[in-house]
Design a protein around this motif. Structure first.
Motif, short mmCIF file in Angstrom:
data_model
loop_
_atom_site.label_atom_id
_atom_site.label_comp_id
_atom_site.label_asym_id
_atom_site.label_seq_id
_atom_site.Cartn_x
_atom_site.Cartn_y
_atom_site.Cartn_z
N SER A 141 -10.34 16.93 2.57
CA SER A 141 -11.76 17.03 2.23
C SER A 141 -12.31 18.41 2.43
CB SER A 141 -12.64 16.07 2.97
OG SER A 141 -12.27 15.38 3.90
N GLU A 142 -11.77 19.15 3.38
CA GLU A 142 -12.23 20.53 3.58
C GLU A 142 -11.63 21.47 2.54
OE1 GLU A 142 -11.83 21.81 7.64
OE2 GLU A 142 -13.19 20.23 8.34
N ALA A 143 -10.39 21.27 2.19
CA ALA A 143 -9.75 22.14 1.19
C ALA A 143 -10.27 21.86 -0.22
CB ALA A 143 -8.23 21.95 1.23
N PHE A 144 -10.59 20.59 -0.51
CA PHE A 144 -11.04 20.18 -1.84
C PHE A 144 -12.29 19.31 -1.72
CE2 PHE A 144 -6.41 20.63 -1.86
CZ PHE A 144 -6.25 21.60 -2.84
N PRO A 145 -13.43 19.91 -1.37
CA PRO A 145 -14.66 19.13 -1.17
C PRO A 145 -15.28 18.68 -2.49
CG PRO A 145 -15.14 21.45 -0.95
CD PRO A 145 -13.65 21.34 -1.14
N ILE A 146 -16.15 17.69 -2.40
CA ILE A 146 -16.97 17.32 -3.55
C ILE A 146 -17.92 18.50 -3.78
CG2 ILE A 146 -18.75 15.73 -4.36
CD1 ILE A 146 -17.39 13.59 -2.56
N ASP A 147 -18.03 18.93 -5.02
CA ASP A 147 -18.83 20.11 -5.34
C ASP A 147 -19.70 19.81 -6.55
OD1 ASP A 147 -19.67 22.67 -6.37
OD2 ASP A 147 -18.02 23.60 -5.27
N ARG A 148 -20.99 20.00 -6.41
CA ARG A 148 -21.91 19.67 -7.51
C ARG A 148 -21.71 20.54 -8.75
NH1 ARG A 148 -24.80 23.21 -4.57
NH2 ARG A 148 -26.45 24.41 -5.56
N ARG A 149 -20.97 21.63 -8.62
CA ARG A 149 -20.69 22.49 -9.77
C ARG A 149 -19.59 21.93 -10.67
NH1 ARG A 149 -19.25 27.75 -6.65
NH2 ARG A 149 -18.27 26.11 -5.46
N PHE A 150 -18.83 20.94 -10.20
CA PHE A 150 -17.78 20.36 -11.02
C PHE A 150 -18.40 19.73 -12.26
CE2 PHE A 150 -14.99 19.46 -7.02
CZ PHE A 150 -14.51 20.75 -7.06
N ARG A 151 -17.69 19.81 -13.37
CA ARG A 151 -18.22 19.34 -14.66
C ARG A 151 -17.67 17.98 -15.09
NH1 ARG A 151 -18.17 24.72 -18.45
NH2 ARG A 151 -19.67 25.91 -17.22
N HIS A 152 -16.57 17.57 -14.55
CA HIS A 152 -15.93 16.32 -14.99
C HIS A 152 -16.93 15.17 -14.87
CE1 HIS A 152 -12.90 13.37 -15.81
NE2 HIS A 152 -12.77 12.96 -14.56
N MET A 153 -17.16 14.46 -15.95
CA MET A 153 -18.23 13.47 -16.01
C MET A 153 -18.04 12.29 -15.06
SD MET A 153 -17.60 11.62 -19.63
CE MET A 153 -16.16 10.64 -19.92
N GLU A 154 -16.82 12.01 -14.66
CA GLU A 154 -16.60 10.88 -13.76
C GLU A 154 -16.95 11.21 -12.32
OE1 GLU A 154 -12.73 9.10 -14.20
OE2 GLU A 154 -12.91 9.10 -16.37
N GLY A 155 -17.16 12.49 -12.02
CA GLY A 155 -17.58 12.87 -10.67
C GLY A 155 -16.47 12.81 -9.63
N ASN A 156 -15.22 12.85 -10.07
CA ASN A 156 -14.11 12.75 -9.12
C ASN A 156 -13.14 13.93 -9.21
OD1 ASN A 156 -12.95 12.08 -11.57
ND2 ASN A 156 -11.98 10.20 -10.85
N SER A 157 -13.67 15.09 -9.57
CA SER A 157 -12.80 16.28 -9.69
C SER A 157 -12.12 16.62 -8.38
CB SER A 157 -13.62 17.48 -10.19
OG SER A 157 -13.95 17.29 -11.55
N HIS A 158 -12.80 16.37 -7.27
CA HIS A 158 -12.18 16.61 -5.96
C HIS A 158 -10.91 15.77 -5.80
CE1 HIS A 158 -14.56 13.00 -5.38
NE2 HIS A 158 -13.82 12.74 -4.32
N ALA A 159 -10.93 14.53 -6.31
CA ALA A 159 -9.76 13.66 -6.22
C ALA A 159 -8.63 14.17 -7.11
CB ALA A 159 -10.14 12.23 -6.60
N HIS A 160 -8.97 14.70 -8.27
CA HIS A 160 -7.94 15.28 -9.14
C HIS A 160 -7.30 16.49 -8.46
CE1 HIS A 160 -8.56 12.87 -12.75
NE2 HIS A 160 -9.86 12.94 -12.53
N ALA A 161 -8.11 17.33 -7.82
CA ALA A 161 -7.58 18.52 -7.14
C ALA A 161 -6.67 18.11 -5.98
CB ALA A 161 -8.73 19.39 -6.64
N ARG A 162 -7.08 17.12 -5.21
CA ARG A 162 -6.28 16.66 -4.07
C ARG A 162 -4.96 16.08 -4.55
NH1 ARG A 162 -11.25 13.69 -0.77
NH2 ARG A 162 -12.49 15.60 -0.57
N SER A 163 -5.00 15.30 -5.63
CA SER A 163 -3.79 14.71 -6.19
C SER A 163 -2.83 15.78 -6.69
CB SER A 163 -4.17 13.76 -7.33
OG SER A 163 -3.03 13.29 -8.00
#
Length: 131
Positions: free
Chosen positions: A65-87
């Protein structure tokens, strides 16, 4: 041929699938070779890590969560870009050796499906190759 495990996950977290994978290896009667564990999803991963102290899983969740936080600047419409980055950082597969009909792991290792965007039902594909 491969076997598909269906794993029901929580919102985030580690699911130990070591025994399920070992059961598949026994069922395939592979005594020597390799076993690949793969998940065909883009917001979870597969890893080998410590299975003795649950604090390791807790600490890894914090690290991701610290390396790949949820960030309001992400554009992916599903709102889970942090999960894609972690994966992507973790990876979607692991390969282990099979010897004498058993998967070979370090004394403290387990095989985990790691959820970053649940709860969901995830598929984990297990393929054993004799050799």
């Amino acid at each position: 041929m491969y076997i598909t495990l269906q794993i029901h996950t929580e919102r985030e977290g580690f699911t130990d699938i070591t025994e399920k994978v070992q059961k598949i290896v026994r069922g395939m009667n592979v005594t020597e070779g390799i076993c690949t564990i793969f998940t065909p999803h883009t917001t979870c991963g597969v890893t080998l890590n410590e299975n003795a102290d649950p604090d390791v899983q807790h600490d890894l969740r914090i690290s991701f969560s610290e390396a790949f936080p949820i960030d309001r600047r992400f554009r992916h419409m599903e709102g889970n870009s942090h999960a894609h980055a972690r994966s992507s950082a973790m990876g979607s597969s692991a390969t282990v050796i099979i010897e004498d009909g058993k998967i070979v792991l370090g004394i403290w290792q387990g095989i985990y499906l790691v959820e970053f965007d649940g709860p969901r039902t995830r598929n984990v594909l297990v393929k054993c190759i004799a050799g």
